[in-house]
Each structure stands twice: as structure tokens, then as C-alpha cells.
Scaffold this motif. Structure first.
Motif, mmCIF file in Angstrom:
data_model
loop_
_atom_site.group_PDB
_atom_site.id
_atom_site.type_symbol
_atom_site.label_atom_id
_atom_site.label_comp_id
_atom_site.label_asym_id
_atom_site.label_seq_id
_atom_site.Cartn_x
_atom_site.Cartn_y
_atom_site.Cartn_z
ATOM 1 N N SER A 245 0.837 -1.202 0.000
ATOM 2 C CA SER A 245 0.000 0.000 0.000
ATOM 3 C C SER A 245 0.870 1.250 0.000
ATOM 4 C CB SER A 245 -0.951 -0.001 1.202
ATOM 5 O OG SER A 245 -1.916 1.024 1.078
ATOM 6 N N ILE A 246 1.894 1.217 -0.852
ATOM 7 C CA ILE A 246 2.865 2.312 -0.912
ATOM 8 C C ILE A 246 2.255 3.465 -1.698
ATOM 9 C CG2 ILE A 246 5.154 2.996 -1.692
ATOM 10 C CD1 ILE A 246 5.929 -0.005 -1.436
ATOM 11 N N GLY A 247 1.930 4.527 -1.015
ATOM 12 C CA GLY A 247 1.323 5.666 -1.678
ATOM 13 C C GLY A 247 0.824 6.674 -0.663
ATOM 14 N N GLN B 2 8.979 11.226 -1.702
ATOM 15 C CA GLN B 2 9.740 11.047 -0.467
ATOM 16 C C GLN B 2 9.601 9.617 0.047
ATOM 17 O OE1 GLN B 2 8.958 14.143 2.501
ATOM 18 N NE2 GLN B 2 8.402 15.550 0.861
ATOM 19 N N PHE B 3 8.411 9.054 -0.069
ATOM 20 C CA PHE B 3 8.161 7.666 0.328
ATOM 21 C C PHE B 3 9.050 6.727 -0.494
ATOM 22 C CE2 PHE B 3 4.308 4.873 1.709
ATOM 23 C CZ PHE B 3 5.163 3.902 2.198
ATOM 24 N N ARG C 34 17.805 -0.417 -0.210
ATOM 25 C CA ARG C 34 18.858 -0.487 -1.227
ATOM 26 C C ARG C 34 18.324 -1.127 -2.510
ATOM 27 N NH1 ARG C 34 20.764 -1.318 3.674
ATOM 28 N NH2 ARG C 34 20.394 -3.565 3.595
ATOM 29 N N MET C 35 17.173 -0.624 -2.942
ATOM 30 C CA MET C 35 16.521 -1.116 -4.154
ATOM 31 C C MET C 35 16.646 -0.086 -5.277
ATOM 32 S SD MET C 35 13.007 -2.786 -2.601
ATOM 33 C CE MET C 35 12.410 -3.263 -4.252
ATOM 34 N N ASN C 36 16.467 -0.548 -6.494
ATOM 35 C CA ASN C 36 16.423 0.329 -7.649
ATOM 36 C C ASN C 36 15.090 1.063 -7.672
ATOM 37 O OD1 ASN C 36 15.586 0.776 -10.653
ATOM 38 N ND2 ASN C 36 17.822 0.625 -10.685
ATOM 39 N N ILE C 37 15.120 2.356 -7.998
ATOM 40 C CA ILE C 37 13.912 3.173 -7.966
ATOM 41 C C ILE C 37 12.834 2.631 -8.899
ATOM 42 C CG2 ILE C 37 14.857 4.766 -9.673
ATOM 43 C CD1 ILE C 37 12.412 5.630 -6.814
ATOM 44 N N ARG D 108 8.994 1.517 -8.001
ATOM 45 C CA ARG D 108 7.811 2.094 -8.646
ATOM 46 C C ARG D 108 6.841 1.024 -9.133
ATOM 47 N NH1 ARG D 108 8.038 7.512 -9.331
ATOM 48 N NH2 ARG D 108 10.109 8.489 -9.344
ATOM 49 N N LYS D 109 7.370 -0.112 -9.554
ATOM 50 C CA LYS D 109 6.505 -1.189 -10.050
ATOM 51 C C LYS D 109 5.548 -1.679 -8.974
ATOM 52 C CE LYS D 109 9.904 -2.891 -13.408
ATOM 53 N NZ LYS D 109 10.822 -4.018 -13.759
#
Length: 307
Positions: free
Chosen positions: A145-147, A202-203, A212-215, A219-220
Motif C-alpha cells: 500500500s505504498i502511496g 519522499q516515500f 537499497r533497491m532500484n527506484i 515504482r513497479k
């Protein structure tokens, strides 16, 4: 003729020895109680062995003060070799979630931090977890629920029906943006959407830095959807599937402990006491907030707007 009075210890040697023994026992018990009381506080106490800190983050996130204070206390306590975060939260307000995340990051810079996700660790709950070294989720934990969302009511129709008008005097066009007493203009919508968008970025940055993940990989998975722990594992948002005991075992291994016996615990943040809880605990032997440490000793099942 007046007889010389014998001292008590000569007249009653048995009673005198018994009194000395009782006094020694009382002094020893008092000293041990004092040591236990001093050792109950995270930064006090004497002769303490290595132990694990536990921090519970539960419910809607509206205030960070108790959690951040407890995490700072655990960070400064040299006897605490690692910290277990138990998160059971659907999220909440943006700023408190950020403050807890930052506190977790500062803590993880000096000692291992492992997260155990409960029923739900979503949105702001996941934001906090992202600052730890390792995340353990149950397969059915609701997480992700990233948002960010902003909800605004429009009461103009109701106001018109009951015959109430509303006026506002402002110093600028956007000062009254989001008012529930008028329709939102395109300019106001773009302005508020910009606020939401900046908080969202910012989240994402926090997850990228903490995990340490790729942006692009973040986003996916960051389209606002909730997911199970198993789905989050496939997307790289958590590290291991398991329960709180799994998280504890992982923390012990990261602390280079033997793992032959559970380390002693210090738990927090401190809970407010109540008369009902004291009665249940004292007279019925029931603690409504029974500790994980006691459960772990028996090796039994273990039992804030980011939204």
C-alpha cells in the motif's frame, strides 16, 4: 547481691543467630530488588548481560514521540545488542511515519534491527519497516500500500439544501484550497496533487535508501496496492517469510549470539497502566499485554497520511 546481666547474644545464642540470618536475607533481597529495578530501565542497571530490545508499533500512526524516544533509548543502551520491531499498523499520518523511519535508520546504523510484521504493516507501517536491516512477514500479512492520499469532503450541495452560505477572505488564491464549502478549481487540484506527489516521491526515496533497491523496481510495486507477505517477498519488499519467532532467530544470528537460549528482553515503549490491568495482573494472573519474551521462553506460538 546484684547479678551481672548477660548480653542478649550470650543469653539467647540461637535466637541471635536466627535474627542475623533473617537480617542478611532481608538485605540480600533488598539489594536484588534494587538491581532489578535499576535494570528494568534501558539505560540503567548494573552487571547486565547482552539482551534484545523489542519495540511495538501498533495501530493508526498519529504520533511518533513514544516510539522514537524508546528507539533512542535502545540505541544508547550498550547492553542492547539488537532490536526487534513488531509492526502491526495500517499506516497513518505522513510526518510521524517519517520520524519513526528516521529513528529506525539511526538505530540500524549502530546495531542490527529486524522487523516482524503482524496482521498488517502497510503504507506508513511499511515506510517504518523499510529502515530496518531485515524484514520478516507472515505469508498472509497485508503490507505494501505504498502511496499517499488526501481526502476532501464537498458539502456545498448539503449547504445549499439547508440554506446556509459560506464566504472566506484569504490572502492568496490557494489559501482556501480544499475547503469543503466550495467546488475545487483546476488550479487548486493541481496544487494539492503536487503536495501528494512530493510526499509520494519522499516515500519512494525512503524505500530506495532503506532497502537499497532500484527506484524503478520500487515504482513497479508502489501503485498504492496492498499485497500479501508472499507477494511482497517476490517483489523484494520483504526478506523472509515467517513469524515473530523467525524474526527473533534472525536477529540473534545477526548479533553473533549462540542462540542456545533466548536472550533477556527489554520491551517498550512503556504502556500506560490502569487499575483494571493491575487487578487482572495481580489477582487473576492475567496480563492483557502479555510480553513476547515470556512467550518465547516457552517457545510457543507468538501470539500513520500514508494510508
Amino acid at each position: 547481691m546484684q547479678q551481672n546481666k548477660l548480653p542478649f547474644y550470650q543469653k539467647h545464642p540461637l535466637l541471635f543467630c536466627l535474627a542475623l540470618i533473617m537480617a542478611a536475607v532481608a538485605l540480600f533481597a533488598g539489594a536484588m530488588a534494587a538491581l532489578r529495578l535499576s535494570g528494568a530501565h534501558a539505560t540503567g542497571g548494573l552487571f547486565k548481560q547482552d539482551r534484545v530490545g523489542i519495540c511495538y508499533i501498533e495501530g493508526f500512526i498519529a504520533d511518533s514521540s513514544k516510539v522514537t524516544a524508546w528507539l533512542r533509548e535502545l540505541r544508547d543502551d550498550r547492553s542492547v545488542v539488537g532490536v526487534l520491531l513488531r509492526i502491526d499498523s495500517p499506516g497513518g499520518a505522513v510526518a510521524p511515519s517519517q520520524e519513526m523511519y528516521n529513528a529506525v535508520r539511526r538505530l540500524a546504523a549502530v546495531k542490527p534491527v529486524v522487523v516482524s510484521m503482524g496482521s498488517v504493516a502497510a503504507s506508513g507501517g511499511y515506510y517504518i519497516a523499510a529502515g530496518a536491516d531485515h524484514i520478516v512477514a507472515n505469508p498472509s500479512t497485508i503490507t505494501g500500500s505504498i502511496g499517499v492520499k488526501m481526502e476532501l469532503a464537498n458539502m456545498q450541495g448539503l449547504m445549499d439544501k439547508i440554506g446556509i452560505a459560506h464566504d472566506a477572505l484569504t490572502s492568496g488564491d490557494l489559501k482556501n484550497a480544499g475547503s469543503p464549502f466550495k467546488p475545487m478549481t483546476d488550479k487548486e487540484r493541481a496544487y494539492l496533487q503536487g503536495l501528494v506527489g512530493d510526499m509520494y516521491e519522499q516515500f519512494l526515496e525512503a524505500i530506495v535508501n532503506g532497502r537499497r533497491m532500484n527506484i524503478e523496481d520500487v515504482r513497479k510495486a508502489a501503485d498504492g496496492r496492498a499485497m500479501t507477505g508472499r507477494q511482497a517477498l517476490a517483489l523484494g519488499l520483504v526478506d523472509t517469510l515467517g513469524d515473530m519467532e523467525t524474526a527473533y532467530d534472525k536477529l540473534v544470528s545477526m548479533c553473533n549470539a549462540t542462540g542456545q537460549a533466548p536472550l533477556p528482553f527489554v520491551e517498550g515503549p512503556p504502556q500506560e497502566t490502569s487499575i483494571l490491568r493491575d487487578l487482572l495482573s495481580s489477582y487473576l494472573g492475567i496480563d492483557p499485554a502479555s510480553s513476547f519474551s515470556e512467550s518465547l521462553r516457552r517457545r510457543s506460538d507468538i501470539r500513520f497520511l500514508y494510508y
